[in-house]
Design a protein around this motif. Structure first.
Motif, short mmCIF file in Angstrom:
data_model
loop_
_atom_site.label_atom_id
_atom_site.label_comp_id
_atom_site.label_asym_id
_atom_site.label_seq_id
_atom_site.Cartn_x
_atom_site.Cartn_y
_atom_site.Cartn_z
N LYS A 1 -8.40 -5.99 -5.69
CA LYS A 1 -9.51 -5.04 -5.57
C LYS A 1 -10.54 -5.53 -4.56
O LYS A 1 -11.01 -4.78 -3.71
N ASP A 2 -10.86 -6.80 -4.64
CA ASP A 2 -11.85 -7.39 -3.74
C ASP A 2 -11.34 -7.42 -2.29
O ASP A 2 -12.06 -7.07 -1.37
N LYS A 3 -10.09 -7.80 -2.10
CA LYS A 3 -9.54 -7.94 -0.75
C LYS A 3 -9.35 -6.59 -0.06
O LYS A 3 -9.63 -6.45 1.13
N TYR A 4 -8.85 -5.60 -0.80
CA TYR A 4 -8.51 -4.31 -0.20
C TYR A 4 -9.53 -3.21 -0.51
O TYR A 4 -9.33 -2.06 -0.12
N ASN A 5 -10.59 -3.54 -1.23
CA ASN A 5 -11.70 -2.63 -1.49
C ASN A 5 -11.24 -1.31 -2.11
O ASN A 5 -11.59 -0.23 -1.66
N THR A 6 -10.42 -1.41 -3.17
CA THR A 6 -9.96 -0.22 -3.88
C THR A 6 -9.75 -0.55 -5.35
O THR A 6 -9.42 -1.69 -5.69
N SER A 7 -9.93 0.46 -6.19
CA SER A 7 -9.61 0.33 -7.61
C SER A 7 -8.32 1.06 -7.94
O SER A 7 -7.87 1.05 -9.07
N TYR B 1 -8.42 -8.26 -9.87
CA TYR B 1 -9.73 -8.45 -9.25
C TYR B 1 -9.59 -8.91 -7.80
O TYR B 1 -10.28 -8.41 -6.91
N ARG C 1 0.87 -1.18 0.00
CA ARG C 1 0.00 0.00 0.00
C ARG C 1 0.90 1.22 0.00
O ARG C 1 1.81 1.35 0.82
#
Length: 127
Positions: free
Chosen positions: A85-91, A82, A54
């Motif tokens: 994105k799904d695990k960390y809730n960000t694009s 994907y 991050r």
């Protein structure tokens, strides 16, 4: 069973039993089609990325190190995208594939399909 689920099941059954007009409407032309009976897309697969951090901006950097030409690398990178994105809730994800192989680079860095384009950065260390 909640009404929303009942309506969803009803609509899916209607579509599976008579989709000809819908397919033509969605694609803007008549085309031959075949119903795929198994629409369950669940999968159990373990994926481990080489490097994910991050950044201070809140975004994520994902790095894969590749020593061979993997012709499905764009698919793999999209899958990683994907999952991250799904695990960390960000694009806000920057993806880089660092090619360290001896052979000339032959991998692609994008997937192009109708209404969809996916791209990641592909770096050949020999350049």
């Amino acid at each position: 069973m909640p009404d929303k689920i009942k309506v969803d099941i009803l609509l899916k059954n209607i579509l599976k039993n008579s989709p000809t007009k819908l397919v033509g409407l969605l694609l803007g032309k008549e085309i031959k089609w075949e119903v795929l009976q198994d629409t369950n897309l669940s999968s159990v697969k373990r994926r481990e990325a080489d490097f994910v951090v991050r950044l201070e901006t809140g975004g994520i950097l994902h790095l894969e190190i590749q020593s061979t030409n993997d012709l499905i690398m764009p698919d793999r990178m999209f899958e990683y995208y994907y999952l991250i994105k799904d695990k960390y809730n960000t694009s806000d994800i920057t993806q880089v594939c660092l090619y360290v192989g001896n052979e000339p680079l032959r991998m692609k860095e994008e997937i192009k399909a109708p209404f969809f384009t996916y791209r990641y950065k592909l770096i050949d260390i020999r350049n």
